[in-house]
Write an enzyme that holds these catalytic residues in place. Structure first.
Site, PDB file in Angstrom:
ATOM      1  N   LYS A 124     -10.522   6.748  -8.541  1.00  0.00           N
ATOM      2  CA  LYS A 124      -9.208   6.113  -8.425  1.00  0.00           C
ATOM      3  C   LYS A 124      -8.687   5.876  -9.827  1.00  0.00           C
ATOM      4  O   LYS A 124      -9.468   5.748 -10.773  1.00  0.00           O
ATOM      5  CB  LYS A 124      -9.311   4.773  -7.686  1.00  0.00           C
ATOM      6  CG  LYS A 124      -8.010   4.321  -7.067  1.00  0.00           C
ATOM      7  CD  LYS A 124      -7.746   5.005  -5.754  1.00  0.00           C
ATOM      8  CE  LYS A 124      -6.367   4.705  -5.225  1.00  0.00           C
ATOM      9  NZ  LYS A 124      -6.162   5.217  -3.855  1.00  0.00           N
ATOM     10  N   ASP A 164      -0.601   7.363  -4.740  1.00  0.00           N
ATOM     11  CA  ASP A 164      -0.953   6.098  -4.082  1.00  0.00           C
ATOM     12  C   ASP A 164       0.289   5.227  -4.234  1.00  0.00           C
ATOM     13  O   ASP A 164       1.399   5.771  -4.434  1.00  0.00           O
ATOM     14  CB  ASP A 164      -2.200   5.454  -4.728  1.00  0.00           C
ATOM     15  CG  ASP A 164      -2.750   4.283  -3.915  1.00  0.00           C
ATOM     16  OD1 ASP A 164      -3.349   4.520  -2.865  1.00  0.00           O
ATOM     17  OD2 ASP A 164      -2.555   3.117  -4.329  1.00  0.00           O
TER      18      ASP A 164
HETATM   19  P1  NDP Z   1       4.145   3.363  -1.443  1.00  0.00           P
HETATM   20  O1  NDP Z   1       4.328   2.987  -2.854  1.00  0.00           O
HETATM   21  O2  NDP Z   1       4.819   4.565  -0.908  1.00  0.00           O
HETATM   22  O3  NDP Z   1       4.574   2.133  -0.496  1.00  0.00           O
HETATM   23  C1  NDP Z   1       3.941   0.900  -0.624  1.00  0.00           C
HETATM   24  C2  NDP Z   1       4.653  -0.087   0.291  1.00  0.00           C
HETATM   25  O4  NDP Z   1       3.927  -1.298   0.305  1.00  0.00           O
HETATM   26  C3  NDP Z   1       6.046  -0.423  -0.187  1.00  0.00           C
HETATM   27  O5  NDP Z   1       6.875  -0.738   0.908  1.00  0.00           O
HETATM   28  C4  NDP Z   1       5.782  -1.643  -1.063  1.00  0.00           C
HETATM   29  O6  NDP Z   1       6.895  -2.506  -1.221  1.00  0.00           O
HETATM   30  C5  NDP Z   1       4.722  -2.351  -0.262  1.00  0.00           C
HETATM   31  N1  NDP Z   1       3.907  -3.167  -1.158  1.00  0.00           N
HETATM   32  C6  NDP Z   1       3.303  -2.789  -2.307  1.00  0.00           C
HETATM   33  N2  NDP Z   1       2.681  -3.824  -2.880  1.00  0.00           N
HETATM   34  C7  NDP Z   1       2.915  -4.877  -2.065  1.00  0.00           C
HETATM   35  C8  NDP Z   1       2.536  -6.242  -2.101  1.00  0.00           C
HETATM   36  N3  NDP Z   1       1.796  -6.732  -3.111  1.00  0.00           N
HETATM   37  N4  NDP Z   1       2.935  -7.049  -1.071  1.00  0.00           N
HETATM   38  C9  NDP Z   1       3.679  -6.553  -0.047  1.00  0.00           C
HETATM   39  N5  NDP Z   1       4.087  -5.282   0.035  1.00  0.00           N
HETATM   40  C10 NDP Z   1       3.701  -4.462  -0.958  1.00  0.00           C
HETATM   41  O7  NDP Z   1       2.570   3.449  -1.215  1.00  0.00           O
HETATM   42  P2  NDP Z   1       1.765   4.156  -0.041  1.00  0.00           P
HETATM   43  O8  NDP Z   1       2.541   4.043   1.223  1.00  0.00           O
HETATM   44  O9  NDP Z   1       1.345   5.463  -0.533  1.00  0.00           O
HETATM   45  O10 NDP Z   1       0.462   3.247   0.026  1.00  0.00           O
HETATM   46  C11 NDP Z   1       0.370   2.113   0.884  1.00  0.00           C
HETATM   47  C12 NDP Z   1      -1.087   1.747   1.102  1.00  0.00           C
HETATM   48  O11 NDP Z   1      -1.769   2.875   1.689  1.00  0.00           O
HETATM   49  C13 NDP Z   1      -1.892   1.404  -0.150  1.00  0.00           C
HETATM   50  O12 NDP Z   1      -2.878   0.449   0.185  1.00  0.00           O
HETATM   51  C14 NDP Z   1      -2.582   2.726  -0.484  1.00  0.00           C
HETATM   52  O13 NDP Z   1      -3.742   2.534  -1.264  1.00  0.00           O
HETATM   53  C15 NDP Z   1      -2.907   3.213   0.904  1.00  0.00           C
HETATM   54  N6  NDP Z   1      -3.169   4.638   1.030  1.00  0.00           N
HETATM   55  C16 NDP Z   1      -2.220   5.559   0.657  1.00  0.00           C
HETATM   56  C17 NDP Z   1      -2.472   6.907   0.810  1.00  0.00           C
HETATM   57  C18 NDP Z   1      -1.450   7.949   0.523  1.00  0.00           C
HETATM   58  O14 NDP Z   1      -1.689   9.113   0.851  1.00  0.00           O
HETATM   59  N7  NDP Z   1      -0.302   7.616  -0.035  1.00  0.00           N
HETATM   60  C19 NDP Z   1      -3.795   7.385   1.289  1.00  0.00           C
HETATM   61  C20 NDP Z   1      -4.670   6.337   1.745  1.00  0.00           C
HETATM   62  C21 NDP Z   1      -4.360   5.015   1.575  1.00  0.00           C
HETATM   63  P3  NDP Z   1       7.691  -2.552  -2.640  1.00  0.00           P
HETATM   64  O15 NDP Z   1       8.608  -1.386  -2.605  1.00  0.00           O
HETATM   65  O16 NDP Z   1       8.382  -3.860  -2.589  1.00  0.00           O
HETATM   66  O17 NDP Z   1       6.649  -2.478  -3.720  1.00  0.00           O
END
Ligand code: NDP
Length: 445
Positions: A124, A164
């Protein structure tokens, strides 16, 4: 192994890394029994070698903002374990990023990648740089500066990063361009690329779709299906958007989505047209979720809260770690939730997991239910090696097979005497055994 002692030792050696300690504790607590059936593991101190990353790169990233100011951020890459394949894991750009968070993610990634059946080790990386509020030119300059350091440590057979939080197609594209320029080689060194330069169909959808495929498999064990169920989703990013899409395709009703400022609740459900609006809002306009209620006034926006107090049948936490706590889990249970499938990594706190498991709710940890993203990343690597592109039907069918296979493994290793499936235990034991056997065979390093 004495799990408590191992954990205490790690806490002493690596203090101030609570998320890392939390992830290790969860895994050790569930594999201890299986581990202790194999005295040969302890003879070579396998557990410490598995908990502590192989290596960590940490560097300063210097870049120029639009006003001409020089900015600095920290950059990291954790190469956790490559016993079963090249290091593989996403890159996170978010202001909250620190070493402890990336260590937890790399540790989890090792077990997750093992579960996929593909040959990928765990890694990571990331930075405390947040793309939010930055121009595209600033994001590009940052990505180039970040890669100027990282390119030395990665490669298609060594370490293959992906996206991510805060790293989507745009950032992967900029990093890939920089890698190509610095090395003068066109290689499958990042996944999540655009289709034009080696990306895979279904990669953007894979994590969200995979989470819902896993959810469907869990519900099937109880003779239930997604059609007609009300679903709470947190997040509005990559994972949340495509989880919502798949829920709609399977006849479920999506009630909520969120970002770090608050959540929206739509009593009529977020239908296809409304989801298209969210896709455009987040992917093109890069707006905030609260703008949804300007467009659809019958919905409400709740500032500063998570969606878990709303009544629904299913919850899919798809935003970030520790976003569903004990009190919220109790509210979900009181409201009759049937299943909680994690799209995010470690979104449910340990106390909340206990509440869900005690209530015999179907609960899956992210390392099982969100493994679809890295699985299709693995398929992207395979296509890059072949210099071929598979159709979306082929990739989707493989994704579905992988998710159902992970589900079956969780059932195999996690079924308790009363028939309840402890998916945490199932995923941890299945993931661990493969890595452990590979480490045993390869000697002590
Ligand atoms: P994105 O950046 O596309 O989206 C993240 C979302 O979560 C946004 O809506 C963001 O809001 C919100 N968010 C981020 N930090 C916080 C916080 N501290 N409190 C509340 N909301 C928050 O990321 P992904 O969708 O790619 O990733 C989301 C999760 O999925 C993570 O845990 C990641 O590790 C996991 N994941 C992702 C994969 C992938 O293929 N992308 C694979 C496996 C797991 P804002 O815009 O306000 O920051």
């Amino acid at each position: 192994m004495d799990a408590k002692k191992v954990l205490e030792n790690l806490k002493q050696r690596f203090p101030n890394e609570p998320e890392y300690h939390q992830a290790v504790e969860e895994v050790l607590g569930t594999i201890e029994e299986e581990y202790n059936k194999h005295p040969e593991f302890d003879k070579v101190n396998l557990i410490e070698r598995l908990c502590i990353p192989d290596r960590i790169y940490q560097f300063r990233v210097t870049w120029l903002d639009d006003k001409g100011n020089i900015q600095t951020n920290m950059g990291y890459r954790i190469q956790h374990n490559n016993a079963i394949g090249p290091y593989k894991g996403g890159i996170r750009f978010h202001k909250s990023v620190n070493l402890g968070i990336l260590k937890f993610l790399a540790f989890e990634q090792t077990f997750k990648n093992s579960l996929t059946t593909l040959a990928m080790g765990g890694a990571k990386g990331g930075s405390d740089f947040s793309p939010r509020g930055k121009s595209s030119a600033e994001v590009m300059r940052f990505c180039q500066a970040f890669m100027l350091e990282l390119y030395r440590h990665i490669g298609p057979d060594c370490d293959v990063p992906a996206g991510d939080i805060g790293v989507g197609g745009r950032e992967v594209g900029y990093m890939f361009g920089a890698y190509k320029k610095y090395t003068r080689e066109f290689q499958g060194v990042l996944t999540g690329k655009a289709l034009e330069f080696g990306g895979s169909l279904i990669r953007p959808e894979a994590t969200g779709y995979g989470t819902v495929y896993f959810l469907r498999a869990m519900l099937k064990t109880k003779g239930m299906e997604i059609a007609g169920k009300k679903v709470l989703i947190s997040g509005a990013g990559n994972v949340a958007q495509y989880a919502a899409e798949k829920v709609l395709q399977l006849g479920g009703k999506v009630m909520t989505m969120s970002d770090s400022d608050g959540y929206i609740y739509d009593p009529d459900g977020i239908d296809r047209e409304k989801l298209d609006y969210i896709f455009d809002l987040k992917q093109v306009q890069r707006g905030r979720i609260k703008e949804y209620v300007d467009q659809y006034p019958s919905a409400k926006y709740v500032e500063g809260q998570k969606p878990w107090f709303e009544k629904a049948d299913i919850a899919l936490p798809c935003a970030t770690q520790n976003e569903l706590n004990e009190e919220q889990a109790k509210a979900l249970v009181a409201n009759g939730v049937i299943a909680v499938a994690e799209g995010a990594n470690m979104p449910t706190t340990p106390a909340a997991i206990k509440v869900l498991q005690d209530a015999k709710v179907l609960y899956s940890p992210g390392k099982a239910s969100n493994a679809g993203g890295v699985s299709v990343s693995g398929l992207e690597m395979a296509q890059n090696s072949q210099r071929l592109s598979w159709t979306s039907e082929e990739v989707d069918a493989k994704l579905l097979w992988i998710m159902e296979n992970i589900h079956d493994n969780c059932v195999k290793y996690g079924t308790e005497p009363d028939g309840y499936v402890n998916y945490v235990k199932g995923a941890n034991v299945a993931g661990f055994m493969k890595v452990a056997k590979a480490m045993m065979a390869q000697g002590v390093f």
